[in-house]
Write a protein that holds these residues in place. Structure first.
Motif, PDB file in Angstrom:
ATOM      1  N   TRP A 100       0.319  -1.533   0.148  1.00 24.44           N
ATOM      2  CA  TRP A 100       0.114   0.473   0.250  1.00 24.44           C
ATOM      3  C   TRP A 100       0.593   1.305   0.064  1.00 24.44           C
ATOM      4  CZ3 TRP A 100       1.315   2.649   4.574  1.00 24.44           C
ATOM      5  CH2 TRP A 100       1.631   1.337   5.827  1.00 24.44           C
ATOM      6  N   ASN A 106     -10.390  -3.707   0.709  1.00 22.06           N
ATOM      7  CA  ASN A 106      -9.852  -2.222   0.598  1.00 22.06           C
ATOM      8  C   ASN A 106     -10.262  -1.429   1.545  1.00 22.06           C
ATOM      9  OD1 ASN A 106     -12.369  -1.547  -0.268  1.00 22.06           O
ATOM     10  ND2 ASN A 106     -11.611   0.335  -1.177  1.00 22.06           N
ATOM     11  N   VAL A 120      -7.266   1.407   2.888  1.00 26.90           N
ATOM     12  CA  VAL A 120      -6.409   1.059   1.909  1.00 26.90           C
ATOM     13  C   VAL A 120      -6.105   1.857   0.818  1.00 26.90           C
ATOM     14  CG1 VAL A 120      -4.446  -0.627   2.071  1.00 26.90           C
ATOM     15  CG2 VAL A 120      -5.985  -0.789   3.497  1.00 26.90           C
ATOM     16  N   TRP A 163      -4.135   0.670  -1.995  1.00 25.76           N
ATOM     17  CA  TRP A 163      -3.300  -0.429  -2.341  1.00 25.76           C
ATOM     18  C   TRP A 163      -2.293   0.361  -3.441  1.00 25.76           C
ATOM     19  CZ3 TRP A 163      -1.949  -4.083   0.300  1.00 25.76           C
ATOM     20  CH2 TRP A 163      -3.478  -5.418   1.209  1.00 25.76           C
TER      21      TRP A 163
END
Ligand SMILES: [Zn+2]
Ligand SMILES: [Zn+2]
Length: 270
Positions: free
Chosen positions: A105, A242, A257, A259
């Motif tokens: 991430w 996510n 998150v 990524w």
């Protein structure tokens, strides 16, 4: 309406008021309605900048952007460097950078919820990926800084498809970050919708900044991967998890998150 006295609000916030007054019609991109407790509709968590070097002006710029909202009035203060863990502290949004390693991430945002409100937030920025050529740009770094802090105020994403670039907002997943370094008018409108109520009380006894105990360490660390984040509860357009939730010590901790677009997301095993 007498809005002339609202110096900091700017055109965007005035437009936001008009949009709210005119009713629904916008796509909702609040983060599930999560919000800080406020006295009268203005969130005032202290933003603690634990970053170093060139991250500091990015954090300052992001806070200048978010404070443009009539519903956000956060002080920015300098924290302590080497806060790699970026542990939660009540009434604050902690912002940290470090080389977190091959986590996959670029950035994460975590919030701690208690009593129906956000009581602490944390933003982590991963130098390991920002050192890679494709992410080592001001646009990428500013977008992620803006987005993770935006999550900590209760915003979600306007668009979760990394293969498109549909908005000029930092609250978008995109692989074309140029032009997405700041909030857009929808973000300010969404904040106005989220913070359209106050809980009353006073800022000293009430929860304008997370309630009594502001500054209290919660003993909660955001973690660096799915094993620490908990159960996946949200997915991006490509089906990658996510958003994660876990419970700890009476708090609900939710993590969003970002990524790195080129990275394959690690499998979540339960
Ligand atoms: Zn509330
Ligand atoms: Zn995000």
């Amino acid at each position: 309406m007498t809005k002339r006295n609202i110096v900091a609000a700017g055109a965007a916030a005035v437009a936001a008021i008009a949009m709210v007054a005119s009713g629904p019609g916008l796509a909702n991109h609040s983060w599930n309605g999560y919000h800080w407790q406020t006295v009268s509709g203005t969130a005032t968590p202290l933003v603690v900048d634990n970053t170093v070097g060139a991250w500091k002006p990015r954090v300052a710029l992001a806070m200048q952007d978010w404070n443009q909202s009539q519903h956000i009035d956060s002080q920015l203060t300098t924290g302590t460097t080497n806060q790699k863990r970026c542990a939660m502290t009540q009434g604050t949004i902690q912002v940290c950078n470090a080389s977190y390693g091959q986590t996959g991430w670029l950035g994460i945002a975590s919030i701690s919820l208690s009593g129906g409100h956000i009581v602490a937030g944390s933003t982590k920025l991963n130098d390991t990926y920002f050192a890679l050529q494709q992410y080592n740009t001001e646009t990428w770094k500013q977008l992620v800084t803006c987005q993770e802090i935006g999550h900590d105020y209760g915003l979600g994403h306007q668009n979760e498809d990394f293969s498109t670039d549909l908005t000029t907002s930092c609250m978008e997943y995109t692989s074309q970050p140029s032009g997405n370094e700041h909030p857009d008018s929808h973000d300010y409108q969404q904040l106005a919708a989220i913070y359209n109520h106050g809980e009353g009380g006073s800022s000293t006894s009430g929860g304008s900044s997370g309630g009594p105990g502001k500054g209290k360490p919660l003993g909660i660390e955001p973690g660096n991967g799915p094993a620490e984040w908990g159960k996946a509860i949200g997915h991006d357009k490509a089906g990658r998890p996510n958003e994660y939730v876990r419970n700890f010590n009476g708090y609900t901790i939710i993590t969003h998150v970002t990524w790195a677009p080129h990275v394959k997301v690690p499998e979540v095993r339960h």
